[in-house]
Write a protein that holds these residues in place. Structure first.
Motif, PDB file in Angstrom:
ATOM      1  N   PRO A  65       4.869 -12.082  -8.715  1.00  0.00           N
ATOM      2  CA  PRO A  65       3.874 -12.858  -9.458  1.00  0.00           C
ATOM      3  C   PRO A  65       2.525 -12.871  -8.745  1.00  0.00           C
ATOM      4  O   PRO A  65       2.477 -12.929  -7.516  1.00  0.00           O
ATOM      5  CB  PRO A  65       4.468 -14.277  -9.478  1.00  0.00           C
ATOM      6  CG  PRO A  65       5.920 -14.105  -9.190  1.00  0.00           C
ATOM      7  CD  PRO A  65       6.055 -12.873  -8.351  1.00  0.00           C
ATOM      8  N   SER A  66       1.457 -12.798  -9.529  1.00  0.00           N
ATOM      9  CA  SER A  66       0.132 -12.808  -8.898  1.00  0.00           C
ATOM     10  C   SER A  66      -0.744 -13.874  -9.536  1.00  0.00           C
ATOM     11  O   SER A  66      -0.524 -14.279 -10.680  1.00  0.00           O
ATOM     12  CB  SER A  66      -0.529 -11.430  -9.022  1.00  0.00           C
ATOM     13  OG  SER A  66      -0.670 -11.089 -10.373  1.00  0.00           O
ATOM     14  N   GLU A  90       6.903  -6.319  -9.387  1.00  0.00           N
ATOM     15  CA  GLU A  90       7.419  -7.561  -9.984  1.00  0.00           C
ATOM     16  C   GLU A  90       7.257  -8.769  -9.066  1.00  0.00           C
ATOM     17  O   GLU A  90       8.153  -9.591  -8.905  1.00  0.00           O
ATOM     18  CB  GLU A  90       8.888  -7.373 -10.417  1.00  0.00           C
ATOM     19  CG  GLU A  90       9.004  -6.250 -11.445  1.00  0.00           C
ATOM     20  CD  GLU A  90      10.413  -6.029 -11.957  1.00  0.00           C
ATOM     21  OE1 GLU A  90      11.350  -6.336 -11.210  1.00  0.00           O
ATOM     22  OE2 GLU A  90      10.547  -5.553 -13.092  1.00  0.00           O
ATOM     23  N   LEU A 120      -3.395  -5.739  -7.819  1.00  0.00           N
ATOM     24  CA  LEU A 120      -2.772  -6.437  -8.957  1.00  0.00           C
ATOM     25  C   LEU A 120      -1.825  -5.508  -9.719  1.00  0.00           C
ATOM     26  O   LEU A 120      -0.766  -5.946 -10.190  1.00  0.00           O
ATOM     27  CB  LEU A 120      -3.854  -6.998  -9.886  1.00  0.00           C
ATOM     28  CG  LEU A 120      -4.655  -8.153  -9.275  1.00  0.00           C
ATOM     29  CD1 LEU A 120      -5.942  -8.397 -10.061  1.00  0.00           C
ATOM     30  CD2 LEU A 120      -3.806  -9.429  -9.222  1.00  0.00           C
ATOM     31  N   ASP A 121      -2.179  -4.230  -9.824  1.00  0.00           N
ATOM     32  CA  ASP A 121      -1.282  -3.259 -10.468  1.00  0.00           C
ATOM     33  C   ASP A 121      -0.015  -3.083  -9.636  1.00  0.00           C
ATOM     34  O   ASP A 121       1.085  -2.957 -10.161  1.00  0.00           O
ATOM     35  CB  ASP A 121      -1.970  -1.892 -10.615  1.00  0.00           C
ATOM     36  CG  ASP A 121      -3.174  -1.979 -11.532  1.00  0.00           C
ATOM     37  OD1 ASP A 121      -3.132  -2.801 -12.464  1.00  0.00           O
ATOM     38  OD2 ASP A 121      -4.158  -1.251 -11.296  1.00  0.00           O
ATOM     39  N   ARG A 122      -0.210  -3.069  -8.322  1.00  0.00           N
ATOM     40  CA  ARG A 122       0.966  -2.918  -7.459  1.00  0.00           C
ATOM     41  C   ARG A 122       1.908  -4.117  -7.633  1.00  0.00           C
ATOM     42  O   ARG A 122       3.122  -3.966  -7.668  1.00  0.00           O
ATOM     43  CB  ARG A 122       0.545  -2.811  -5.997  1.00  0.00           C
ATOM     44  CG  ARG A 122      -0.241  -1.540  -5.673  1.00  0.00           C
ATOM     45  CD  ARG A 122      -0.512  -1.513  -4.174  1.00  0.00           C
ATOM     46  NE  ARG A 122      -1.500  -0.528  -3.800  1.00  0.00           N
ATOM     47  CZ  ARG A 122      -1.233   0.636  -3.193  1.00  0.00           C
ATOM     48  NH1 ARG A 122       0.009   0.969  -2.925  1.00  0.00           N
ATOM     49  NH2 ARG A 122      -2.199   1.457  -2.851  1.00  0.00           N
ATOM     50  N   ALA A 123       1.319  -5.329  -7.716  1.00  0.00           N
ATOM     51  CA  ALA A 123       2.146  -6.538  -7.862  1.00  0.00           C
ATOM     52  C   ALA A 123       2.952  -6.471  -9.160  1.00  0.00           C
ATOM     53  O   ALA A 123       4.147  -6.813  -9.181  1.00  0.00           O
ATOM     54  CB  ALA A 123       1.256  -7.779  -7.846  1.00  0.00           C
ATOM     55  N   LYS A 124       2.309  -6.009 -10.206  1.00  0.00           N
ATOM     56  CA  LYS A 124       3.001  -5.894 -11.498  1.00  0.00           C
ATOM     57  C   LYS A 124       4.172  -4.926 -11.373  1.00  0.00           C
ATOM     58  O   LYS A 124       5.299  -5.225 -11.766  1.00  0.00           O
ATOM     59  CB  LYS A 124       1.998  -5.404 -12.558  1.00  0.00           C
ATOM     60  CG  LYS A 124       2.458  -5.667 -13.967  1.00  0.00           C
ATOM     61  CD  LYS A 124       1.414  -5.245 -14.980  1.00  0.00           C
ATOM     62  CE  LYS A 124       0.332  -6.291 -15.153  1.00  0.00           C
ATOM     63  NZ  LYS A 124      -0.676  -5.894 -16.142  1.00  0.00           N
ATOM     64  N   ARG A 125       3.900  -3.758 -10.794  1.00  0.00           N
ATOM     65  CA  ARG A 125       4.931  -2.737 -10.629  1.00  0.00           C
ATOM     66  C   ARG A 125       6.084  -3.241  -9.750  1.00  0.00           C
ATOM     67  O   ARG A 125       7.245  -2.960 -10.010  1.00  0.00           O
ATOM     68  CB  ARG A 125       4.300  -1.474 -10.032  1.00  0.00           C
ATOM     69  CG  ARG A 125       5.262  -0.349  -9.766  1.00  0.00           C
ATOM     70  CD  ARG A 125       4.558   0.992  -9.646  1.00  0.00           C
ATOM     71  NE  ARG A 125       3.374   0.982  -8.802  1.00  0.00           N
ATOM     72  CZ  ARG A 125       3.403   0.976  -7.464  1.00  0.00           C
ATOM     73  NH1 ARG A 125       4.538   0.974  -6.824  1.00  0.00           N
ATOM     74  NH2 ARG A 125       2.271   0.991  -6.783  1.00  0.00           N
TER      75      ARG A 125
END
Ligand code: GAR
Length: 203
Positions: A52-53, A50, A43-48
């Motif tokens: 959507p998760s 960009e 989830l942190d990787r998805a945020k970084r």
């Protein structure tokens, strides 16, 4: 139409897929991460990155079917065609399998059909094989039993342990999985029975 990655843990394959898709400008892009574990590193990787998760906790639902119906509704809303399992540590159930037949891929850290299921790297070490590897395959009802798309071998050295072998396997995974997906998107890999590639998720 676009691609969703399903992951439960660290997410190094998710990141490798996203990076390659951006670098190569795939005809369909990764637009959604589905995660079944709040707090998972992916989830942190998805945020970084960009991307959507969405987090769905199976324990919040009365049954696996109810959980998957909710996931499927989101996939439909977001126009998802392909599902890439990347360290998604649960079996795909009948709701998703029937709605997305031959549109779900998985990566597994062994040369299937050897060492199916969990702890495949430990299983290979315990057995004492000289070679193990990586498999990308279509997902069916079984545990790591679907038709194989591609495989790459990895040498097991006498002093390997789970950590060192995992490192070698993941290096191979991070190249093989994006390469297979790109082939799929450019028509060089076709779904079994030929009924997945050309159709929308709603069919
Ligand atoms: C990967 O090595 C993948 O092959 C494996 O989980 C790891 C996830 O790593 N999958 C399975 O064992 C499925 N049976 P990642 O979260 O860093 O991508």
């Amino acid at each position: 139409m676009s691609i969703a990655v399903f992951a439960s843990g660290n997410g190094s394959n998710f990141e490798a897929l996203v990076e390659r898709s951006k670098r190569q400008g795939w005809p369909e892009m990764i637009t959604l991460l589905v995660c079944d574990r709040p707090g998972a590193g992916v989830l942190d990787r998805a945020k970084r990155l960009e991307i959507p998760s969405a987090v769905f906790q199976p324990a919040d639902y009365a049954s696996k079917a109810e959980y998957e119906k909710e996931v499927l509704a989101l996939l439909r809303e977001r126009g998802i065609r392909w599902i890439l399992l990347a360290g998604y540590m649960r079996m795909v159930g009948s709701v998703l399998l029937e709605a997305c037949r031959w549109r779900i891929l998985n990566i597994h850290p062994s040369l299937l059909p050897a060492f199916q299921g969990k702890n495949a790297i430990q299983q290979a070490l315990d057995y004492g094989v000289r070679w193990t590897g990586v498999t990308v395959h279509w997902v069916d009802e079984g545990i790591d039993t679907g038709p194989i798309i591609d495989q790459k071998p990895v040498l097991v050295e006498p002093d390997d342990n789970v950590e060192s072998l995992q490192k070698k396997i993941q290096f191979v995974e991070h190249n093989l999985y994006p390469a297979v997906v790109r082939k799929l998107l450019t028509g060089q890999v076709s779904p079994p029975e030929g009924d997945g590639g050309g159709k929308g998720e709603q069919d």
